[in-house]
Design an enzyme around this catalytic site. Structure first.
Site, PDB file in Angstrom:
ATOM      1  N   THR A 364       0.837  -1.199   0.000  1.00 63.42           N
ATOM      2  CA  THR A 364       0.000   0.000   0.000  1.00 63.42           C
ATOM      3  C   THR A 364       0.878   1.257   0.000  1.00 63.42           C
ATOM      4  O   THR A 364       2.087   1.181   0.125  1.00 63.42           O
ATOM      5  CB  THR A 364      -1.002  -0.054   1.190  1.00 63.42           C
ATOM      6  OG1 THR A 364      -1.595  -1.340   1.225  1.00 63.42           O
ATOM      7  CG2 THR A 364      -2.066   0.994   1.117  1.00 63.42           C
ATOM      8  N   ASN A 384      -2.617  -4.396  -2.321  1.00 61.26           N
ATOM      9  CA  ASN A 384      -2.578  -5.323  -1.190  1.00 61.26           C
ATOM     10  C   ASN A 384      -1.162  -5.790  -0.897  1.00 61.26           C
ATOM     11  O   ASN A 384      -0.286  -4.971  -0.676  1.00 61.26           O
ATOM     12  CB  ASN A 384      -3.554  -6.495  -1.368  1.00 61.26           C
ATOM     13  CG  ASN A 384      -3.855  -7.155  -0.022  1.00 61.26           C
ATOM     14  OD1 ASN A 384      -3.760  -6.497   1.012  1.00 61.26           O
ATOM     15  ND2 ASN A 384      -4.178  -8.417  -0.002  1.00 61.26           N
ATOM     16  N   GLU A 403      -6.253  -8.074  -3.806  1.00 60.50           N
ATOM     17  CA  GLU A 403      -7.170  -7.584  -2.762  1.00 60.50           C
ATOM     18  C   GLU A 403      -8.265  -8.590  -2.424  1.00 60.50           C
ATOM     19  O   GLU A 403      -8.946  -8.429  -1.412  1.00 60.50           O
ATOM     20  CB  GLU A 403      -7.856  -6.286  -3.206  1.00 60.50           C
ATOM     21  CG  GLU A 403      -6.952  -5.135  -3.527  1.00 60.50           C
ATOM     22  CD  GLU A 403      -6.307  -4.443  -2.339  1.00 60.50           C
ATOM     23  OE1 GLU A 403      -6.528  -4.873  -1.193  1.00 60.50           O
ATOM     24  OE2 GLU A 403      -5.564  -3.491  -2.593  1.00 60.50           O
ATOM     25  N   ASP A 406      -8.661  -9.643   1.033  1.00 65.64           N
ATOM     26  CA  ASP A 406      -9.264  -8.799   2.069  1.00 65.64           C
ATOM     27  C   ASP A 406     -10.710  -9.205   2.378  1.00 65.64           C
ATOM     28  O   ASP A 406     -11.307  -8.695   3.330  1.00 65.64           O
ATOM     29  CB  ASP A 406      -9.226  -7.318   1.660  1.00 65.64           C
ATOM     30  CG  ASP A 406      -7.875  -6.679   1.985  1.00 65.64           C
ATOM     31  OD1 ASP A 406      -7.093  -7.278   2.728  1.00 65.64           O
ATOM     32  OD2 ASP A 406      -7.610  -5.576   1.480  1.00 65.64           O
TER      33      ASP A 406
HETATM   34  N1  GLY Z   1      -5.304  -4.195   1.202  1.00 70.18           N
HETATM   35  C1  GLY Z   1      -5.233  -3.545   2.431  1.00 70.18           C
HETATM   36  C2  GLY Z   1      -6.481  -2.852   2.793  1.00 70.18           C
HETATM   37  O1  GLY Z   1      -7.230  -2.434   1.922  1.00 70.18           O
HETATM   38  O2  GLY Z   1      -6.752  -2.725   3.956  1.00 70.18           O
END
Ligand code: GLY
Length: 553
Positions: A364, A384, A403, A406
């Site tokens: 990130t 991610n 992602e 997540d």
């Molecule tokens: N991929 C990390 C977040 O969106 O929290």
């Protein structure tokens, strides 16, 4: 102001403090990479506003920080428009492909297969390009082609990898090797590149040129879209052209709370930071933290984190798919009642907290920018895990995110951040996965803070600590360099940066019953600006844990 720049070079402390000239309003930029900061500055100096600079910096980071964010990823941009005095969130979060299914990452025994992290099956449908077009069109002063120019130049001419790149390429070497197109770009004949290697991204430059000419259509339709879908499918992924054609950003109203009279402005779900930080601050407003430098305060803060992260796991997800009791979760009395079980002498256990689940950084990036007209942006962007899925669709230069990890997996299986969740965040076609990204503003009559950080699930706790510090009068440097500790409900332990706690603090916390987990390194990479509008003063800082650069004028 000039002294600030000389200091930048001499003491390698990326912190600036300046008073503007009488006839000139200041600007400030802080980002995770010097080339992105320079891109933002170039745009501001050639007539762009903070929103144009935000687009230029997002695109530049996509090129020079491929381990953190990219056109193949998503993010949240928090904007303040001085002409209307309005705050708005542009949600460019990825969505699950239309063919995604609830248990697609679990094997027959219910264990994670690894495909939510590595390879194209891990990739959600990216939102960055749609967001950049929207921000330019509705808030910027320049064209998308103008704003993409620095990124195109960096992609064509290349950049040399810093320590961070090398460390993360080493971590993700196997995933990159599995994708020949990724390996060709980001590795040096299959090996982690040395500092003098030049990372040139010709395909990405061509894709950026196409977006500059055609707008977001150049990404979501036509040649680039076809190559992405073909590449993904050929390597075992499930994207369809309809996935790309149906992507759209969401414009959202920020969550606003106050903490000891300071207004805090943060994105709402599908990112969790706004809700969780609001709860932590409400608990600590009622039971104030006097000093972050003692074990008794650390105990109190982590107990607030534990309770707020529990609600993250139970309730939060994409508002288009999940009914969330947001007015309850954002009610200060609710949070304070939840904190009634806090015991100063003894750690709680996560298991003992009422209500169970209903079912079963270094990634990130962040930047903050303020222009001379009083517009400002905080943006946190991600693909991610470092280098995302490690997969580049041949001929596009686009490194895809992972992602999808997540989302919460069935049966309480934890994701790469150790987070668990409920059906509120289960995989469904077209749904946004719950995020922790939290670009935020904090302001009162005297000061405005524009801040954020990468760091997965720890983004939220880092920012809660930053706000506690800020309320107690910390300057910008103290905010970004604050030592970091974290509790996320499950696993039931205090995590902390290497060497962050003293032996005495560790003993006190262990005696209260807290399991302790010292990380092998530091984490986070916070970038902050503090604007003092009354006397035209700005401060900006990039976290010394990273390789960023802050500039002011
Ligand atoms: N991929 C990390 C977040 O969106 O929290």
């Amino acid at each position: 102001m000039i002294i600030c720049r000389i200091l930048l070079i001499l003491i390698v402390s990326f912190t600036c403090l300046a008073y503007a000239d009488d006839n000139k309003n200041p600007y400030a930029i802080a980002s995770a990479h010097k080339l992105a900061t320079q891109a933002g500055e170039q745009i501001l100096q050639t007539g762009g506003n903070a929103f144009d600079a935000a687009v230029a910096m997002s695109a530049a980071l996509a090129v020079v920080e491929p381990y953190g964010s990219g056109l193949g990823g998503g993010g949240f941009w928090l904007l303040h428009d001085s002409s209307t005095n309005a705050d708005v969130v542009i949600d460019g979060r990825e969505v699950a492909p239309l063919d995604a299914t609830h248990d697609m990452y679990l094997d027959e025994e219910g264990r994670l297969t690894g495909q939510s992290i590595n390879g194209p099956l891990a990739a959600g449908i990216p939102g960055v390009v749609a967001a950049l077009e929207h921000i330019t069109k509705h808030y910027g002063r320049l064209t998308l082609a103008d704003n993409l120019q620095p990124a195109i130049k960096y992609a064509k001419e290349g950049f040399t990898p810093g320590d961070h790149y090398i460390k993360l390429a080493s971590l993700r070497q196997q995933a990159l090797l599995a994708s020949p197109a990724a390996s060709d770009i980001f590795l040096d004949k299959g090996e982690v590149p040395p500092h003098e290697f030049v990372v040139r991204q010709t395909d990405l430059a061509n894709t950026l040129e196409k977006i500059a000419q055609q707008g977001a259509k150049g990404f979501y339709y036509g040649d680039v879209a076809e190559k992405m879908v073909q590449g993904v499918q050929a390597a075992g992924g499930i994207w369809r052209l309809e996935d790309l054609a149906s992507y759209s950003i969401e414009k959202r109203t920020p969550i606003k709370t106050d903490y000891h009279g300071i207004e805090i402005i943060m994105p709402p779900p599908p990112t969790s930071g706004g809700v969780v930080i609001s709860q932590i601050l409400a608990m600590l407003e009622q039971s104030p933290v006097l000093d972050l430098n003692d074990a008794e305060s650390i105990h109190k803060v982590v107990e607030a984190m534990r309770r707020a992260y529990q609600d993250r796991a139970i309730y939060l997800g994409d508002p288009a798919y999940t009914d969330m009791p947001l007015s309850k979760l954002l009610n200060k009395q609710y949070a304070q009642d939840k904190f009634a079980s806090f015991n100063q002498a003894k750690a709680s256990t996560s298991e003992s907290l009422a209500k169970s689940l209903t079912s079963k950084g270094e990634d990130t990036t962040h930047f903050s920018v303020l222009d001379s007209e009083g517009n400002y942006v905080a943006a946190t962007l991600s693909i991610n895990y470092p280098f995302g899925s490690g997969f580049v669709a041949p001929g596009t230069g686009i490194l895809l995110n992972d992602e999808m990890d997540d989302f919460s997996m069935s049966g309480g299986v934890a994701n790469i951040w150790g987070l668990v969740g409920s059906d509120a965040n289960a995989i469904e076609p077209g749904k946004r996965m719950l995020s922790s990204m939290t670009p935020l503003f904090a302001r009162d009559e005297q000061r405005t803070l524009i801040v954020g950080t990468p760091g997965g699930s720890r983004i939220i706790s880092m920012l809660a600590l930053a706000l506690i510090n800020y309320q107690q009068g910390a300057n910008v440097n103290e905010i970004v360099s604050q030592r970091r500790f974290h509790h996320q409900y499950l696993p039931d332990e205090i995590q902390f940066e290497i060497n962050a706690l003293t032996e005495k603090e560790k003993t006190t916390l262990a005696n209260k019953g807290h399991p302790l987990k010292e990380m092998s390194r530091t984490y986070g990479n916070m970038h902050a600006i503090i604007w003092h509008p009354k006397n035209n003063k700005v401060e900006a800082a990039s976290d010394l844990r990273g390789e960023g650069l802050a500039v002011i004028q």
